[in-house]
Design a protein around this motif. Structure first.
Motif, short mmCIF file in Angstrom:
data_model
loop_
_atom_site.label_atom_id
_atom_site.label_comp_id
_atom_site.label_asym_id
_atom_site.label_seq_id
_atom_site.Cartn_x
_atom_site.Cartn_y
_atom_site.Cartn_z
N HIS A 263 0.75 -1.33 0.11
CA HIS A 263 0.00 -0.13 0.00
C HIS A 263 0.90 1.25 0.18
O HIS A 263 0.81 2.35 -0.61
CB HIS A 263 -0.86 -0.08 1.22
CG HIS A 263 -1.77 -1.06 1.25
ND1 HIS A 263 -2.21 -1.76 0.23
CD2 HIS A 263 -2.65 -1.68 2.48
CE1 HIS A 263 -3.31 -2.76 0.67
NE2 HIS A 263 -3.26 -2.55 1.61
N VAL A 264 1.98 1.23 0.75
CA VAL A 264 2.74 2.41 0.89
C VAL A 264 3.50 2.67 -0.39
O VAL A 264 3.66 3.83 -0.84
CB VAL A 264 3.60 2.35 2.14
CG1 VAL A 264 4.69 3.47 2.21
CG2 VAL A 264 2.97 2.39 3.45
N SER A 265 4.00 1.53 -0.88
CA SER A 265 4.59 1.63 -2.18
C SER A 265 4.03 2.36 -3.32
O SER A 265 4.30 3.05 -4.13
CB SER A 265 5.26 0.38 -2.66
OG SER A 265 5.91 0.50 -3.73
N ARG B 8 3.99 1.43 11.87
CA ARG B 8 4.72 0.50 10.76
C ARG B 8 4.68 1.15 9.40
O ARG B 8 5.79 1.32 8.59
CB ARG B 8 3.78 -0.67 10.67
CG ARG B 8 3.78 -1.64 11.74
CD ARG B 8 2.87 -2.81 11.61
NE ARG B 8 3.05 -3.43 10.48
CZ ARG B 8 1.83 -4.31 9.71
NH1 ARG B 8 0.82 -4.30 10.32
NH2 ARG B 8 2.35 -4.76 8.62
N VAL B 9 3.40 2.22 9.25
CA VAL B 9 3.62 2.84 7.98
C VAL B 9 4.50 4.07 7.90
O VAL B 9 5.39 4.35 6.92
CB VAL B 9 2.23 3.63 8.02
CG1 VAL B 9 1.85 4.91 7.00
CG2 VAL B 9 1.04 2.65 7.39
N ILE B 10 4.79 4.68 8.86
CA ILE B 10 5.91 5.76 9.24
C ILE B 10 7.35 5.10 8.85
O ILE B 10 8.25 5.68 8.18
CB ILE B 10 5.96 6.43 10.64
CG1 ILE B 10 4.60 7.20 10.80
CG2 ILE B 10 7.10 7.40 10.64
CD1 ILE B 10 4.53 7.97 12.03
N ALA C 96 8.30 3.91 15.83
CA ALA C 96 8.60 4.20 13.96
C ALA C 96 9.99 4.42 14.19
O ALA C 96 10.55 4.66 12.95
CB ALA C 96 7.60 5.20 13.62
N GLY C 97 10.45 5.30 15.30
CA GLY C 97 11.86 5.86 15.32
C GLY C 97 11.57 7.35 15.25
O GLY C 97 10.60 8.09 14.46
#
Length: 407
Positions: free
Chosen positions: A218-220, A241-243, A271-272
């Motif tokens: 999805h993110v790609s 996860r998305v970040i 996420a960092g």
């Protein structure tokens, strides 16, 4: 005398209607030395990260009880695990009302479960107070006078993100990743309403399920769309996860996440912190990690509370802070009830808040309710994560809410 009294009560109940039994139980609760409160939380299942709300509320009431209770009565907080399942929520609610004899339901989490129990509680005239959902259908005073929300409405929050984009990034291209349930749809609907004709700027929007295993794909796809702004509408663990995925793809759009996902403990930090820097959201509660509040008496109380009553949880867990603030609001309502703890009066006092300020709410937040207005919090602020804490910017935003708009 107690045995005889109970036998007489059994005989009376045998000939009573369900409605009369409900009234009898309400009177009983008002005269007893404890206040029994029912609650449902997802202590297990896909939304268990929000169980921190119920755990913080339980700890808050422990603190209240150690201080003598409310108007001389101790709180008995009976919280159950509904696994985010509406059918289970209804079954457990019936049990809490009819077997545990709770005076009212308070702060139960989630839109589906609260909608599933709303009609039953309203027919029984049992208060369904300060539900942990921003769905407008749960703040309809005329249609469901025994059900009251607490936080800003999801649709209003979605409109705020649309207005922010138009003000700061006019005519920029947008992509959206949204959670495919009532929660995500309400946020998306508000954003679409706010954008209006500018919805053409949304190049791609993708719906995902909580257990979606295709987030990387999805993110790609969203990155390849070539947008400048990435809006995420979902829960903290997925936001994290998305970040991370966006950073791993070397994609650095302007990123907006909804308030419920803006948890430092459950989203930004995992996420960092460097990856999360720059993320935009909204807030109506103070950020315990912000040095600006280090001398704030309310934040000092928060840290002391967490240290003594709830030290197993991170002080930066926004869900725990939410539970603390909601429990504090309920405590105010019960104090206003005085010696009259009938269900009618509990609901009356909940609908009589005047400029009430939960101590951990932002200074501009004032809660107001009336018999015609069942959404206590109608203000919020835009915030940006600086890699350590959430920083306020812009003016106080009065959220739009029209009773009866929900369907």
């Amino acid at each position: 005398m107690r045995v005889i009294g109970r036998m007489l009560l059994v005989v009376a109940v045998a000939f009573a209607s369900l409605g009369a039994m409900s009234e009898q139980r309400a009177d009983q609760s008002a005269g007893e030395p404890e206040i029994r409160i029912g609650n449902l939380m997802p202590y297990s299942g896909p939304l268990s990260e929000f169980s921190a709300i119920g755990k913080a509320e339980a700890a808050y009431f422990d603190m209240i009880n150690d201080r003598g209770g409310i108007n001389g009565r101790k709180i008995r907080f009976i919280t159950r695990d509904d696994n985010s399942d509406p059918a289970t929520a209804l079954e457990l609610t019936r049990s809490l009302v009819e077997k545990d004899d709770v005076l009212f339901m308070f702060g139960s989490f989630g839109t589906p479960g609260n909608l599933a129990t709303r009609r039953y509680l309203n027919e029984k005239k049992v208060p369904q107070l300060f539900v942990a959902s921003g769905d407008e259908a749960l703040s309809q005073a005329k249609a469901f006078p025994w059900t009251m929300g607490w936080q800003p409405a999801f649709r209003s929050e979605g409109r705020i993100y649309a207005n922010y984009i138009q003000a700061y990034y006019p005519h920029r291209k947008i992509v959206v990743l949204w959670q495919n349930d009532q929660f995500g749809r309400a946020l998306l609907k508000g954003m679409e309403e706010g954008l209006g004709d500018l919805n053409r700027l949304v190049l791609v929007d993708i719906a995902f399920d909580i257990a979606d295993e295709h987030l990387e794909g999805h993110v790609s796809v969203l990155k390849r769309a070539g947008a400048d702004i990435f809006v995420f509408l979902g829960v903290p663990s997925t936001a994290s996860r998305v970040i991370q995925l966006a950073a791993s793809l070397n994609w650095h759009p302007v990123m907006i996440v909804n308030d419920a996902s803006a948890s430092i403990a459950n989203a930004m930090a995992p996420a960092g912190l460097q990856n999360s820097a720059g993320v935009i959201s909204t807030a109506f509660l103070k950020d315990p990690s912000d040095p600006a509040w280090k001398d704030d008496p309310a934040m000092k109380d928060w840290f002391a509370f967490m240290d003594k009553y709830h030290h197993v949880e991170s002080t930066n867990n926004s869900a725990a802070l939410y539970g603390y603030a909601a429990a504090e609001t309920l405590t105010q309502v019960l104090k206003q009830c005085g010696g009259d703890l009938s269900r009618d009066n509990v609901m009356r006092q909940a609908a009589s808040l005047r400029n009430y300020h939960p101590t951990v709410a932002l200074p501009s937040i004032r809660m107001n309710t009336s018999p015609d207005s069942y959404l206590p919090i109608k203000q919020t602020r835009l915030v940006q994560f600086d890699g350590r804490s959430w920083q306020l910017f812009g003016a106080v935003i009065e959220t739009a809410f029209t009773e009866g708009a929900a369907r």
